[in-house]
Motif scaffolding. Structure first.
Motif, short mmCIF file in Angstrom:
data_model
loop_
_atom_site.label_atom_id
_atom_site.label_comp_id
_atom_site.label_asym_id
_atom_site.label_seq_id
_atom_site.Cartn_x
_atom_site.Cartn_y
_atom_site.Cartn_z
N GLN A 148 -18.41 27.38 -12.40
CA GLN A 148 -18.31 25.86 -12.71
C GLN A 148 -17.27 25.66 -14.06
O GLN A 148 -17.99 26.51 -15.08
CB GLN A 148 -19.58 25.36 -12.91
N VAL A 149 -16.32 24.78 -14.17
CA VAL A 149 -15.49 24.67 -15.34
C VAL A 149 -15.35 23.30 -15.81
O VAL A 149 -15.54 22.63 -15.48
CB VAL A 149 -14.54 25.32 -15.23
N LEU A 150 -15.49 23.56 -17.31
CA LEU A 150 -15.78 22.09 -17.84
C LEU A 150 -14.19 22.38 -19.13
O LEU A 150 -14.32 22.75 -19.40
CB LEU A 150 -16.45 21.79 -18.54
N LEU A 151 -13.00 21.35 -18.82
CA LEU A 151 -12.07 21.66 -19.64
C LEU A 151 -12.27 20.60 -20.62
O LEU A 151 -12.99 19.65 -20.93
CB LEU A 151 -11.12 20.62 -19.07
N VAL A 152 -12.52 21.13 -22.23
CA VAL A 152 -12.04 20.48 -23.62
C VAL A 152 -11.08 20.62 -23.94
O VAL A 152 -10.32 21.64 -23.81
CB VAL A 152 -13.56 20.97 -24.09
N THR A 197 -26.45 22.32 -13.91
CA THR A 197 -25.14 23.73 -14.59
C THR A 197 -24.21 22.10 -14.94
O THR A 197 -23.80 22.79 -15.92
CB THR A 197 -24.81 24.91 -13.88
N THR A 198 -24.31 21.40 -14.02
CA THR A 198 -23.17 20.24 -14.62
C THR A 198 -23.70 20.08 -15.87
O THR A 198 -22.80 19.33 -17.08
CB THR A 198 -22.56 19.20 -13.19
N VAL A 230 -16.42 14.93 -10.07
CA VAL A 230 -16.67 16.41 -10.52
C VAL A 230 -15.54 17.13 -9.00
O VAL A 230 -15.70 16.87 -8.17
CB VAL A 230 -18.33 17.23 -10.43
N THR A 231 -14.80 17.88 -9.02
CA THR A 231 -13.96 18.22 -7.98
C THR A 231 -14.39 19.88 -7.88
O THR A 231 -14.53 20.75 -8.14
CB THR A 231 -12.13 18.92 -8.50
N VAL A 232 -14.66 19.61 -6.39
CA VAL A 232 -15.02 21.19 -5.56
C VAL A 232 -14.32 21.50 -4.92
O VAL A 232 -14.00 21.21 -3.41
CB VAL A 232 -16.79 20.92 -4.57
N ALA A 233 -14.63 22.70 -5.27
CA ALA A 233 -13.20 23.57 -3.41
C ALA A 233 -14.18 24.78 -3.39
O ALA A 233 -14.95 25.22 -3.62
CB ALA A 233 -12.27 23.91 -5.12
N GLY A 234 -13.48 25.68 -2.25
CA GLY A 234 -14.38 26.97 -1.96
C GLY A 234 -14.24 26.67 0.23
O GLY A 234 -13.94 25.30 0.41
#
Length: 437
Positions: A254-258, A360-361, A375-379
């Motif tokens: 899980q990635v948050l851009l800052v 976690t988010t 939230v964008t979810v891939a997989g």
């Protein structure tokens, strides 16, 4: 020239794909297992065999009727960031490649000293130390990431310099993430003075053009990629501060851009430089995929996915979420009926993982000082409607599910386009039509 190639060297499979800008999607995809050999610490790879495997997949891709080789403008390569290739003075490989998930770094970390106590033991610096302690560095003079080694090989130019993209450098433990520079004093402090640091490059940077002596036609731009999760985020349209990306794979990232990193970062949270836009990120990995795979083997061995998901869909409303402790890697089952079915047990686990993902988010948002709405979810799992439903039910946020199962391949190809043209639109066929379905 509207075709761009992406290579994703994944933990278990290596994939190559061709992205057609005009079609807005991948028009061809080929894959093969990413070879790993057993050792006492959990696995190692052979860099030469891996480059040969990539070359073989690219030959298949270029032979595909949908692909026009003369229209290929660029290629990028992504991989996990922690696997390193040791190189001698002439660019030759001098050592095996410890797998990122293996225990080499964990075995070596105690010998690094207290200054390294807060660094993730999977990071590359500890693999370098392990190779040195095991006497396996040979005549190594420098190193690079697995993806950048493959990218350099695709140039088919022995004189090409050794480079390391900043996205992968973020996973080495040697990068000052705030400054965006490699620490010149780090290797000598570990007794690795014989090694010099590679040339640091940004992601989405053209490092050369193919000579024509390799598998690719002459003149194709070779572009630096990055860490697989970050490439997937870019390809999925996660590109601005406050955006969150969830990559549901072997390790759910899980990635948050800052814009800028907070002064304090919690234990268990990694930071790094994003693949575009000069952004930084906060990253948390949880072993959700490993939980899922172990329970699937236990409950649905030899059963096809459609059977499992059909049963789970029918059981979702009959059980509560299991309690998940990602740090301890434990599952506490919810209250289940005495005549519990395998579908109820699996549904409880998956609902628990969804609750853990939402927590976690929230944690990342608080740390980054950002209110997260989408939230964008891939997989691969995002292709199944029951999984999308249980994930959406676990949060008040809007989830944007990526329909393309190979988001990382797509992202690497999009980065190649950015490097060649200076722009990269978000692919038009990226999201599931009904995120709540």
């Amino acid at each position: 020239m509207s075709l761009f190639l992406g290579v994703d060297i994944g933990t278990t499979r290596t994939k190559v794909g061709c992205y057609d800008v005009e079609a807005g999607r991948l028009i061809a995809l080929y894959s093969a297992p990413t070879e790993v050999s057993d050792d006492a610490w959990g696995g190692r790879r052979d860099a030469a065999r891996l480059t040969a495997a990539v070359a073989g997949l690219l030959r298949q891709l270029l032979d595909d009727p949908a692909v026009r080789p003369q229209a290929v403008a660029g290629i990028g390569v992504g991989s996990v960031g922690e696997e390193v290739v040791m190189l001698g003075a002439g660019g030759e490989v001098t050592a095996p490649v410890p797998a990122w998930f293996a225990g080499h770094g964990r075995e070596a970390k105690p010998h690094a000293g207290e200054a390294w106590a807060g660094v993730d033991d999977t990071f590359s610096v500890f693999k370098l130390l392990w190779l040195d302690r095991a006497g396996l560095l040979g005549g190594a003079r420098t190193f690079t990431s697995l993806a950048d080694f493959v990218a350099r090989d695709l140039l088919a130019d022995p004189s090409a310099p050794v480079f390391l993209n900043v996205s992968h450098a973020s996973r080495t433990g040697l990068l000052d993430v705030r400054a965006g520079t490699l620490d010149e004093a780090a290797l000598p402090s570990l007794g690795l003075s014989a090694l010099r640091l590679p040339a640091l490059t940004s992601s989405a940077t053209v490092v050369g053009h193919t000579s024509g002596a390799g598998v690719l036609p002459r003149g194709v731009a070779v572009v630096t990629g990055g860490h697989d999760h970050m490439c997937g985020a870019f390809g999925s349209g996660v590109r601005k501060p406050g955006d969150v990306y969830v990559s549901a794979g072997t390790s759910e990232a899980q990635v948050l851009l800052v814009d800028a990193l907070p002064e304090r970062v919690d234990a268990g949270i990694d930071v790094g430089v994003f693949v575009a836009g000069g952004l930084r990120y906060l990253h948390r990995a949880t072993p959700s995929g490993r939980f899922y795979q172990s329970w699937r083997r236990m409950l649905y061995a030899e059963q096809p996915d459609d059977v499992m998901w059909s049963e789970v869909d029918a059981a979702l409303d009959t059980v509560g979420p299991a309690g998940i402790d990602s740090d301890a890697r434990t599952v506490r089952p919810a209250a289940l009926p005495m005549d519990v079915t395998r579908a109820q047990a699996m549904a409880s686990l998956l609902k628990g993982l969804a609750v853990e993902a939402d927590a976690t988010t929230t944690r990342l948002g608080a740390l980054g000082g950002t209110r997260i709405a989408d939230v964008t979810v891939a997989g691969v799992a995002a292709g199944w409607a029951p999984w999308r439903r249980l994930r959406q039910d676990a949060t008040a946020r809007r989830l944007r599910f990526v329909a393309e199962p190979e988001a990382t391949v797509l992202g690497v190809a999009a980065l190649a386009r950015l490097g060649v043209t200076g722009a990269a639109d978000v692919p038009t066929r990226i999201l599931a039509k009904d995120p709540a379905s």
